[in-house]
Design an enzyme around this catalytic site. Structure first.
Site, mmCIF file in Angstrom:
data_model
loop_
_atom_site.group_PDB
_atom_site.id
_atom_site.type_symbol
_atom_site.label_atom_id
_atom_site.label_comp_id
_atom_site.label_asym_id
_atom_site.label_seq_id
_atom_site.Cartn_x
_atom_site.Cartn_y
_atom_site.Cartn_z
ATOM 1 N N GLU A 1 -0.588 -2.808 -0.473
ATOM 2 C CA GLU A 1 -1.971 -3.017 -0.055
ATOM 3 C C GLU A 1 -2.810 -1.803 -0.423
ATOM 4 O O GLU A 1 -3.957 -1.685 0.004
ATOM 5 C CB GLU A 1 -2.055 -3.340 1.428
ATOM 6 C CG GLU A 1 -1.432 -2.311 2.338
ATOM 7 C CD GLU A 1 -1.574 -2.671 3.809
ATOM 8 O OE1 GLU A 1 -2.714 -2.789 4.266
ATOM 9 O OE2 GLU A 1 -0.546 -2.832 4.469
ATOM 10 N N CYS B 1 0.908 -5.435 5.329
ATOM 11 C CA CYS B 1 2.272 -4.879 5.293
ATOM 12 C C CYS B 1 3.332 -5.925 4.993
ATOM 13 O O CYS B 1 4.509 -5.583 4.879
ATOM 14 C CB CYS B 1 2.611 -4.208 6.614
ATOM 15 S SG CYS B 1 1.553 -2.816 6.975
ATOM 16 N N HIS C 1 8.915 -4.164 11.586
ATOM 17 C CA HIS C 1 7.873 -3.442 10.859
ATOM 18 C C HIS C 1 7.508 -2.228 11.709
ATOM 19 O O HIS C 1 7.323 -2.349 12.928
ATOM 20 C CB HIS C 1 6.654 -4.344 10.620
ATOM 21 C CG HIS C 1 5.474 -3.553 10.144
ATOM 22 N ND1 HIS C 1 5.540 -2.757 9.020
ATOM 23 C CD2 HIS C 1 4.232 -3.384 10.661
ATOM 24 C CE1 HIS C 1 4.386 -2.140 8.868
ATOM 25 N NE2 HIS C 1 3.566 -2.500 9.851
#
Ligand code: HMG
Length: 405
Positions: free
Chosen positions: A80, A112, A234
């Site tokens: 990103e 993400c 994450h």
């Protein structure tokens, strides 16, 4: 059914870091807000001659060392913080690491979760074409405004994974639970270098996406919370994984002791705590940490993974660790890379943060820093110029803890 999964897994983080103890002094906050409250100690910082391409090329170089490169016919790059609105960062890496021309190479974006989308595409592609291998890359530089609450959650890093029908590290199960919702928790308009974020809201949305993805996943597979030996989340900051894991346990009607929480998560947090958020790469940095650092033999064990990308998309998926996985890991290099890093002082941190390549087409040669095997040598006529560093010794010679713009 044929096995498909990770044949190799390598990560890269910049040689330079800024310690959050130092940031705390300059922001007038207690260092424990960072060290304990958000669970972060250091953040990786890219020097002027490093970007997502060079970081991913560094990770890819090592991930490809023991793989037959001629079998790679697809390169998928999740990021990103890409460097161009048109040309994909995958093409630069394809060229730097010397992959065959009979390849498709492209970039994929959803905050993400881009690399997870890439991994799942790769998995399906290999299942249909078992003689092919796919290089999946994830690399990002996490930047927030100076003096904003997000500042302490910056970081940088890259992961490279080869997906094939000869998994040596992790066999991926075909099922996954997905969740999409249109929310504004974190985003970065094209005209900004730093993300805009509604921090507290982003935590709520993350937890909701986890719950919804898990419901989908467990309904599809019948697998239960207790079927997993470890969980990888994450990692925007490591306390987030603890919050997530407690949330999931509660949803699954499991009570976790402090020891169980530690056992199921601890090894996945170590690298991230000292490298910071690496957006697309961060969950896979957590996976590398688990496999590198876990003292128990995880062969045959089930691992649950939750990938989150703001905006938002969640994916819960899983895999089984391959027998003999340890001899296919990049553990020793990861350890060396982390051990040999250089701390930045506050002024150098600001210099690195504020560095910008010219945006008017003029030429600039970047100063040499330690960047591993690849570096961004400069820009000319709006073209980024990359080079392979001739020898690591040479790359490591200049004492370049000071950024030079
Ligand atoms: P904040 O609002 O300044 O922090 O920033 P806070 O006041 O909420 O404090 C954080 C924690 O530290 C709290 O604990 C405090 O009690 C504790 P909690 O209530 O959470 O348990 N604390 C202390 N602990 C010990 N000693 C002390 C002390 N002082 C306070 N002295 C925030 C926190 C996370 C909001 C901020 O860093 C931020 O905005 N970060 C960026 C956004 C983010 O990472 N969001 C995570 C979910 S979204 C996501 O993961 C996606 C993402 O990776 C991007 C993508 O997908 O592309 C970000």
């Amino acid at each position: 059914m044929m096995d498909v999964g990770l044949e190799s897994l390598s990560f890269y983080t910049p040689h330079y870091y800024f310690d959050l103890k130092e940031l705390a002094k300059h922001r007038g906050v207690d260092k424990d807000k960072y060290y304990r409250g958000i669970g972060q100690e250091k953040m990786g910082m890219t020097p002027p001659d490093e970007d997502v391409v060079t970081m991913a090329a560094n990770a890819a170089h090592h991930a490809l060392e023991r793989v037959d490169k001629s079998k790679i016919d697809t390169v998928i790059f999740g990021t990103e913080t890409g460097i161009d609105q048109s040309k994909s960062a995958a093409i630069y890496v394809h060229s730097l690491v010397g992959l065959p021309s009979h390849c498709r190479s492209f970039e994929i974006k959803q905050a993400c979760s881009g690399a997870t989308a890439g991994l799942q595409l790769a998995q399906a592609y290999v299942a249909m074409n078992p003689d092919r291998k796919v290089l999946v890359l994830a690399a990002d530089v996490a930047r927030y405004d100076l003096e904003s609450p997000g500042e302490a959650t910056q970081g940088a890093g890259a992961v490279a994974m080869v997906v094939s029908a000869e998994p040596r590290i992790l066999k991926l199960h075909p099922e996954s639970g997905a969740y999409t919702e249109d929310v504004m928790d974190f985003w970065r308009p094209n005209y900004r270098d730093e993300a805009v974020v509604d921090g507290k809201y982003s935590i709520k949305v993350y937890l909701n996406a986890l719950a919804e993805s898990w419901k989908q996943y467990s309904a599809q597979t019948g697998r239960r919370f207790r079927d997993f030996e470890r969980f990888v989340y994450h990692l925007p900051f490591t306390r987030m994984a603890e919050k997530a894991h407690l949330h999931l346990a509660k949803l699954a009607d499991s009570t976790l002791s402090v020891e169980e929480l530690k056992h199921q998560l601890q090894d996945t947090l170590y690298y991230s705590r000292i490298t910071g958020n690496a957006y697309t790469a961060s969950m896979y940095v957590g996976l590398a940490g688990l496999l590198d650092l876990c003292r128990d033999d995880l062969s045959g064990r089930e691992i649950g993974l939750f990938s989150y990308g703001s905006g938002c998309m969640g994916t819960f998926f899983s895999g089984q660790v391959c027998a003999g996985y340890r001899s296919h890991l990049d553990t020793a290099r990861h350890e060396r890379m982390i051990k040999n890093r250089t701390a930045l002082d506050y002024e150098s941190y600001l210099d690195f943060f504020n560095f910008q390549l010219p945006r008017d087409g003029s030429a600039l040669e970047t100063a040499h820093h330690k960047t591993g095997l690849y570096r961004l040598s400069g820009i000319d006529g709006h073209k980024r110029l990359y080079e392979k560093v001739e020898s690591l010794v040479e790359a490591e010679t200049p004492a370049a803890a000071q950024a030079s713009a």
